[in-house]
Design a protein around this motif. Structure first.
Motif, PDB file in Angstrom:
ATOM      1  N   LEU A 209       0.488  -1.270  -0.373  1.00 53.02           N
ATOM      2  CA  LEU A 209       0.355  -0.237   0.098  1.00 53.02           C
ATOM      3  C   LEU A 209       0.187   1.066  -0.172  1.00 53.02           C
ATOM      4  CD1 LEU A 209      -2.995   0.158   0.552  1.00 53.02           C
ATOM      5  CD2 LEU A 209      -2.473   0.840   2.362  1.00 53.02           C
ATOM      6  N   LYS A 210       2.031   0.593   0.895  1.00 57.44           N
ATOM      7  CA  LYS A 210       2.908   3.149   1.392  1.00 57.44           C
ATOM      8  C   LYS A 210       3.156   2.514  -0.434  1.00 57.44           C
ATOM      9  CE  LYS A 210       5.225   3.489   4.810  1.00 57.44           C
ATOM     10  NZ  LYS A 210       5.445   4.986   5.279  1.00 57.44           N
ATOM     11  N   LEU A 211       4.095   0.928  -0.930  1.00 58.90           N
ATOM     12  CA  LEU A 211       4.576   1.952  -2.073  1.00 58.90           C
ATOM     13  C   LEU A 211       3.186   2.400  -3.410  1.00 58.90           C
ATOM     14  CD1 LEU A 211       7.283   0.707  -3.888  1.00 58.90           C
ATOM     15  CD2 LEU A 211       5.919  -0.918  -4.421  1.00 58.90           C
ATOM     16  N   LEU A 212       2.677   1.552  -3.203  1.00 60.70           N
ATOM     17  CA  LEU A 212       1.476   2.599  -4.550  1.00 60.70           C
ATOM     18  C   LEU A 212       1.232   4.064  -3.839  1.00 60.70           C
ATOM     19  CD1 LEU A 212      -0.897  -0.596  -5.150  1.00 60.70           C
ATOM     20  CD2 LEU A 212       1.383   0.072  -6.065  1.00 60.70           C
ATOM     21  N   VAL A 213       0.879   3.772  -3.010  1.00 57.88           N
ATOM     22  CA  VAL A 213       0.717   5.848  -2.816  1.00 57.88           C
ATOM     23  C   VAL A 213       1.691   6.787  -2.661  1.00 57.88           C
ATOM     24  CG1 VAL A 213      -0.432   6.762  -0.930  1.00 57.88           C
ATOM     25  CG2 VAL A 213      -1.763   4.541  -1.300  1.00 57.88           C
ATOM     26  N   GLN A 214       2.416   6.115  -1.952  1.00 60.47           N
ATOM     27  CA  GLN A 214       3.770   7.076  -2.023  1.00 60.47           C
ATOM     28  C   GLN A 214       5.208   6.553  -2.789  1.00 60.47           C
ATOM     29  OE1 GLN A 214       4.888   6.092   1.998  1.00 60.47           O
ATOM     30  NE2 GLN A 214       3.456   7.605   2.887  1.00 60.47           N
ATOM     31  N   ALA A 215       4.890   5.931  -4.073  1.00 67.43           N
ATOM     32  CA  ALA A 215       5.845   6.406  -5.066  1.00 67.43           C
ATOM     33  C   ALA A 215       5.748   6.156  -6.379  1.00 67.43           C
ATOM     34  CB  ALA A 215       6.787   4.703  -4.380  1.00 67.43           C
ATOM     35  N   PHE A 216       4.310   5.380  -6.034  1.00 64.31           N
ATOM     36  CA  PHE A 216       3.701   5.704  -7.702  1.00 64.31           C
ATOM     37  C   PHE A 216       2.355   5.857  -8.100  1.00 64.31           C
ATOM     38  CE2 PHE A 216       6.236   2.232  -7.794  1.00 64.31           C
ATOM     39  CZ  PHE A 216       7.484   2.751  -8.521  1.00 64.31           C
ATOM     40  N   PRO A 217       2.205   7.361  -7.407  1.00 60.10           N
ATOM     41  CA  PRO A 217       0.484   7.929  -6.851  1.00 60.10           C
ATOM     42  C   PRO A 217       0.123   8.417  -8.740  1.00 60.10           C
ATOM     43  CG  PRO A 217       1.837   9.492  -5.952  1.00 60.10           C
ATOM     44  CD  PRO A 217       2.321   8.414  -6.977  1.00 60.10           C
ATOM     45  N   ALA A 218       1.151   8.634  -9.090  1.00 59.73           N
ATOM     46  CA  ALA A 218       0.912   9.833 -10.531  1.00 59.73           C
ATOM     47  C   ALA A 218      -0.374   8.948 -11.134  1.00 59.73           C
ATOM     48  CB  ALA A 218       1.991   9.561 -11.191  1.00 59.73           C
ATOM     49  N   ALA A 219      -1.050   9.706 -12.273  1.00 59.69           N
ATOM     50  CA  ALA A 219      -2.194   8.589 -12.990  1.00 59.69           C
ATOM     51  C   ALA A 219      -1.897   7.986 -14.151  1.00 59.69           C
ATOM     52  CB  ALA A 219      -3.124   9.694 -13.642  1.00 59.69           C
ATOM     53  N   SER A 220      -0.580   8.843 -14.470  1.00 62.93           N
ATOM     54  CA  SER A 220       0.908   7.392 -15.148  1.00 62.93           C
ATOM     55  C   SER A 220       0.323   5.979 -14.743  1.00 62.93           C
ATOM     56  CB  SER A 220       1.408   8.704 -16.860  1.00 62.93           C
ATOM     57  OG  SER A 220       2.274   8.796 -15.069  1.00 62.93           O
ATOM     58  N   ALA A 221       1.254   6.438 -14.119  1.00 57.76           N
ATOM     59  CA  ALA A 221       1.886   5.130 -13.109  1.00 57.76           C
ATOM     60  C   ALA A 221       0.413   4.093 -12.820  1.00 57.76           C
ATOM     61  CB  ALA A 221       2.148   5.432 -12.013  1.00 57.76           C
ATOM     62  N   GLN A 222      -0.777   5.279 -12.795  1.00 54.65           N
ATOM     63  CA  GLN A 222      -1.917   3.991 -12.002  1.00 54.65           C
ATOM     64  C   GLN A 222      -2.493   3.391 -13.258  1.00 54.65           C
ATOM     65  OE1 GLN A 222      -5.000   6.006  -9.808  1.00 54.65           O
ATOM     66  NE2 GLN A 222      -3.952   6.642  -8.921  1.00 54.65           N
ATOM     67  N   GLY A 223      -2.404   4.014 -14.342  1.00 53.44           N
ATOM     68  CA  GLY A 223      -2.992   3.565 -15.620  1.00 53.44           C
ATOM     69  C   GLY A 223      -1.819   2.521 -15.774  1.00 53.44           C
ATOM     70  N   VAL A 224      -0.726   1.562 -15.192  1.00 57.47           N
ATOM     71  CA  VAL A 224      -0.126   1.008 -15.694  1.00 57.47           C
ATOM     72  C   VAL A 224      -0.493  -0.145 -14.485  1.00 57.47           C
ATOM     73  CG1 VAL A 224       1.995  -0.307 -16.046  1.00 57.47           C
ATOM     74  CG2 VAL A 224       1.315   1.884 -16.495  1.00 57.47           C
ATOM     75  N   TRP A 225      -0.410   0.176 -12.990  1.00 52.08           N
ATOM     76  CA  TRP A 225      -0.803  -0.926 -12.078  1.00 52.08           C
ATOM     77  C   TRP A 225      -1.791  -0.662 -11.502  1.00 52.08           C
ATOM     78  CZ3 TRP A 225      -2.737   0.861  -7.783  1.00 52.08           C
ATOM     79  CH2 TRP A 225      -2.753   2.146  -7.937  1.00 52.08           C
ATOM     80  N   LEU A 226      -3.193  -0.077 -12.145  1.00 52.85           N
ATOM     81  CA  LEU A 226      -4.000  -0.181 -12.210  1.00 52.85           C
ATOM     82  C   LEU A 226      -4.844  -1.406 -12.614  1.00 52.85           C
ATOM     83  CD1 LEU A 226      -6.351   1.520  -9.701  1.00 52.85           C
ATOM     84  CD2 LEU A 226      -6.508   2.480 -11.591  1.00 52.85           C
ATOM     85  N   PRO A 227      -4.566  -1.602 -13.962  1.00 49.40           N
ATOM     86  CA  PRO A 227      -5.274  -2.106 -14.223  1.00 49.40           C
ATOM     87  C   PRO A 227      -4.676  -4.206 -14.218  1.00 49.40           C
ATOM     88  CG  PRO A 227      -4.395  -0.923 -15.995  1.00 49.40           C
ATOM     89  CD  PRO A 227      -4.410  -1.055 -14.910  1.00 49.40           C
TER      90      PRO A 227
END
Lengths: 495, 470
Positions: free
Chosen positions: B247-265
């Motif tokens: 959770l910390k990794l996703l929220v604090q290191a990769f919160p950017a929308a473009s990064a989310q576009g990769v990890w979310l799916p």
């Protein structure tokens, strides 16, 4: 505060019951249940006087406590007339059911009685909850003890049957939870502004959702009630469970638990999604009437007494559902008083079936006959309860069924006419059962059969008195629910 | 921070106790240590974020809460190692110290602010677990479990490390907030694929550690072979720390929308697959221990929903939901494994039929296991219900309705296998003479079970107590 006391006392008593063993546990449980009944009577007396004077119909004895503050979910309970009627039914039947269990020596008695009392908390919670999530919570709290009551002390097939029952009801109620969650997100913030949404009954009443949304939300919420009542075709768990469960559990299921569904429809369905109800009203009425006929026809062919009463219950519930969904004052009021009457009659009938089974070792109608000579008192009791069930005038069933049929007739004359068959059909299967079991040629059991004992009379006499009390003075109870019913119909009419 | 120091120092001290011939002191000392560290941990509550080691570790309410769950889980679990004490197990001091050291790793995982600390935390936690998985040295299954866990674990640690290296290459930093900044304002846009590949490789590594599908395949075998006491630790502490770290990794290191576009799916697909594999897999099991292994996979799936639906900082409804879920899940899982251990030790079997008639011989064990099963299934009156409720609610609020519907259907499936032990205990009779005698339970363990049962009910009746603390 009184409502909280009503809620907490049974569960506290259930915990304390752990310190009693064997026969002492029975007496303690009965004492606790009677005290609970006295509390409910006090509440009824208080509110009843108020309602008779034409006082306001808002919930009394309210208690509101912030349960999960961050989500705006409150432990909000209170009793209006309708709630009170069902609380009365619950607190009245639980001591009678406990008393009915006295003759049986269950293993782990204190646990058995504790579960019954624990369930009472859940039931009262359902009837008094003013918050959707509390309602759901209590709905499931009532399920867990009855699952164990039927599963641990039931018949040979209990594992399979109770599993089916549990799965059916829990899946139904998960749909309801989904519906509540959806509605919750449509509501506005709480008064204190701590949460963006709240789940109070009044917030749900003021939602005014668009019609197309209400169409599917209706089924989400109705799923739970449809399984619990049960309405055809969601009933397949019911006859098996009623037959296989031990008699006290069957009485709890048929006498009180199925009223949760009818009460739920009146309180949490009709006023919340009135447009959905408007759209599906015909379908539900038709399903209810199919249920009336289907239950009655199967009951006629039923060789097993307990199963026969189970199917008769299915048939009678169908009429109550039809009355509620007729959306008329007559139908709703009929359903209210019939919930009380049906609870009393069905508990009595299951008790008598159990008494006969215990003496003869069989429930099979074909194996019985000619019992009346040895047991005149039992015959009279049986007959009174039976006539109450077939709705003879002066008995409790008459008032309810008359109002229900009048309500359905008011909605649609044809449906009313078909639903009216219930009176004929129920006299067919019930009188046929009575005739074959009590009268008729002597069977192998008739010589050794014995009449009711004092303890059994203690169960039946109050029930029989109530059959006549409700039949002769229905207004006492009709007054109680009238304001609530008018309020619900008013909410429905706002659509 | 104090809890890390205390745990390390006292863990070391605990080793010296092992030089004594007698085991009697070990268990009370262990509980004392855990109780002490738990208290000290909460001294940091509401003290604001504190940085240590040049900002590599941050202690805030989030990390204090999760450290609390880890320590509490260990505290309520330790009483069930009493059999080791009674049997005179020679290496008990080492086991306890390894548990303490592994918790140091867990605390680093819930409070890291720097990828180095993430890596160190995972390694400290895992190495201790590799050893403990094989602690039943004469049992081939235990050896197999240790070997499998170690080989797979080492492989995925490599992948995680590779991912970190790529992320470092793309951003030039190991610090979470700097990674986040660099990912949003790249110096060289052509490095972006490298960043994403690194991020995905890290996700795979994390997915392995928490047992999310399709990297779950080690779970059933390792759980089954590992001695039950340590399995319980594995499926609670390791999972809690792993998810908090993720959770910390996703929220604090990769919160950017473009990064989310990769990890979310990626995460959504993993979530659906995990729920499916966990629940459907559990249905087919005949061993309760394997069922619990699959059940832990399925709970990883429910937690993944919370990760997918997460938005914003490490506070508010979703963070609270995850924390509540973790606590309820840990309490229920510890109860389940504790009862399983007691029954399996006495009856030498781990299948459902081994539980037949337990309600008659050991009402307390049956009652506690029932509560635990209901809680894992998410039935009201138990903490598990509100755990699921909060997680699903926040997912619905953030628009993941389809995912929640799927999860609800899967929880309906789960009722089937969670009811099976209940049916065995209450509705069936013991099938052999061995199973008709009561399972021996010490008063100490009964007390611990009662505490667990009380916690489950408390979470289920008064969720408001901790539902809004973060």
């Amino acid at each position: 505060m009184l409502t909280v006391l009503l809620l907490l006392w049974p569960v506290t008593a259930a915990l304390l019951l752990h310190f009693f063993k064997g026969k002492a546990a029975r007496v303690a449980a009965l004492g606790a249940a009677l005290l609970e009944f006295a509390l409910a009577l006090y509440a009824a007396g208080f509110s009843g006087a108020n309602l008779a004077r034409g006082g306001d119909i808002s919930p009394k004895f309210e208690f509101n406590f912030s349960w999960i503050a961050s989500a705006g979910i409150n432990f909000h309970v209170g009793m209006d007339g309708l709630s009170l009627l069902l609380v009365l039914l619950t607190t009245l039947l639980v001591p009678i059911i406990l008393l009915a269990a006295f003759r049986r020596n269950f293993a782990n008695e204190s646990v058995f009685y504790a579960l019954v009392l624990f369930m009472q908390t859940g039931l009262i919670g359902v009837f008094t909850a003013q918050d959707a999530f509390l309602f759901y919570f209590m709905w499931e709290v009532a399920l867990i003890p009855i699952y164990f009551l039927a599963g641990v002390w039931g018949g040979a097939e209990r594992a399979r049957i109770t599993f089916k029952f549990f799965l059916y009801t829990i899946i139904g109620s998960l749909f309801m939870l989904a519906g509540f969650v959806y509605l919750y997100f449509q509501t506005g913030p709480t008064v204190d502004g701590l949460s963006a949404h709240n789940a109070s009954l009044s917030a749900f009443y003021n939602l005014n959702l668009p019609a197309e949304t209400q169409l599917w939300v209706f089924w989400l919420i109705f799923a739970a009630f449809a399984v619990k009542m049960p309405i055809f075709p969601f009933h397949t768990w019911q006859p098996d469970t009623y037959t296989d469960a031990p008699a006290p559990a069957t009485m709890l299921l048929a006498g009180i638990m199925l009223k949760m569904g009818i009460y739920g429809c009146m309180r949490w369905l009709l006023p919340v999604v009135p447009l959905g109800v408007d759209y599906w009203q015909n379908l539900v009425l038709i399903l209810a009437i199919i249920g009336i006929l289907y239950g009655a026809i199967i009951a006629i062919r039923q060789p097993d007494m307990k199963r026969l009463i189970a199917y008769s219950s299915l048939s009678h519930v169908g009429l109550m559902i039809a009355g509620v969904f007729s959306l008329t004052q007559l139908g709703m009021q009929g359903a209210s008083i019939q919930m009380l009457a049906h609870g009393i009659n069905v508990v009595g009938l299951f008790f008598i079936a159990d008494a006969i089974e215990r003496r003869t070792g069989t429930r099979n109608i074909a194996d019985l006959g000619g019992l009346t000579r040895q047991a005149p008192v039992l015959t009279v009791c049986f007959l009174v309860l039976l006539l109450g069930t077939v709705a003879l005038p002066l008995t409790n069933g008459f008032v309810g069924e008359f109002l229900l049929l009048a309500g359905v007739y008011q909605y649609n004359a044809w449906l009313g006419a078909v639903a009216g068959l219930t009176i004929i059909l129920s006299s067919v299967y019930l009188l046929r059962m009575f005739q074959r079991v009590m009268l008729g040629p002597d069977s192998t059991h008739s010589a050794t059969f014995t009449d009711l004992t004092g303890a059994e009379l203690a169960v039946l006499v109050p029930l029989i008195l109530l059959v006549f009390l409700l039949g002769l003075f229905p207004n006492m109870f009709l007054h109680l629910s009238e304001g609530s019913v008018l309020g619900i119909l008013g909410e429905v009419a706002k659509r | 921070m104090n809890s890390i120091i205390l745990l390390s120092a006292l863990g070391l001290g605990n080793l010296f106790l092992g030089f004594r011939r007698s085991n009697r002191l070990l268990l009370p000392v262990m509980m004392l240590i855990l109780g002490l560290v738990l208290t000290v941990n909460f001294l940091d509550w509401n003290q604001g974020p504190q940085s240590f080691f040049s900002g590599m570790l941050t202690i805030d309410n989030f990390s204090v809460a999760f450290t609390g769950i880890v320590l509490l889980t260990a505290l309520v679990l330790v009483p069930f190692s009493q059999k080791y004490v009674l049997d005179g197990e020679a290496n008990l001091a080492e086991y306890y110290s390894l548990l303490l050291f592994s918790m140091v790793g867990a605390i680093m995982l819930v409070s890291y602010n720097h990828l180095l600390m993430l890596f160190l935390g995972i390694e400290i936690l895992s190495v201790a677990m590799y050893v403990l998985a094989g602690s039943d040295k004469r049992n081939m299954r235990s050896n197999e479990a240790a070997l499998k866990y170690f080989l797979m674990g080492a492989f995925f640690t490599g992948i995680l490390l590779f991912g970190m290296a790529l992320v470092y290459g793309a951003t030039g930093t190991f610090e979470l907030s700097s990674i986040s900044f660099a990912a949003q304002n790249p110096v060289n846009a052509s490095l972006r694929p490298m960043l994403y590949i690194g991020m995905l490789l890290m996700l795979l590594g994390m997915a392995f550690k928490v047992g999310a599908a399709p990297f779950h395949f080690w779970t059933p075998d390792v759980y089954e072979g590992t001695p039950t006491f340590f399995t319980a630790f594995m499926s609670t502490v390791v999972k809690v720390a792993g998810f908090a770290a993720w959770l910390k990794l996703l929220v604090q290191a990769f919160p950017a929308a473009s990064a989310q576009g990769v990890w979310l799916p990626t995460l959504t697909a993993m979530c659906v697959l995990t729920l499916l594999v966990g629940n459907v897999g559990a249905v087919a099991q005949t061993s309760v221990k394997r069922m619990l292994a699959y059940s832990s996979i399925s709970h990883a799936g429910y937690l993944l929903i919370a990760l997918v639906a997460f938005n914003g900082a490490l506070e508010g409804a979703t963070a609270n939901g995850i924390m509540f879920y973790m606590l309820a899940y840990s309490v229920a899982t510890v109860t389940a494994f504790a009862v399983l251990k007691l029954v399996a030790d006495a009856r030498h079997r781990e299948d459902y039929a081994g539980f037949n008639g337990l309600a008659k011989t050991n009402p307390l064990l049956a009652f506690c296991l029932t509560l635990s099963m209901l809680s894992l299934a998410g039935i009201p009156l138990t903490g598990g219900f509100f755990g699921k409720f909060f997680v699903f609610m926040s997912a619905v609020e953030n628009g993941y309705i389809g995912l929640v519907v799927f999860a609800v259907v899967m929880s309906m499936v789960s009722i089937y296998y969670y009811l099976r032990p209940i049916i065995a205990m209450y509705m069936r009779d013991a099938d052999d003479a061995d199973s008709a005698v009561p399972v021996p339970v010490t008063t100490f363990q009964s007390g611990a079970l009662l505490v667990l049962a009380l916690l489950t009910v408390l979470l289920g009746v008064l969720p408001g107590l901790i539902a809004g603390v973060l």
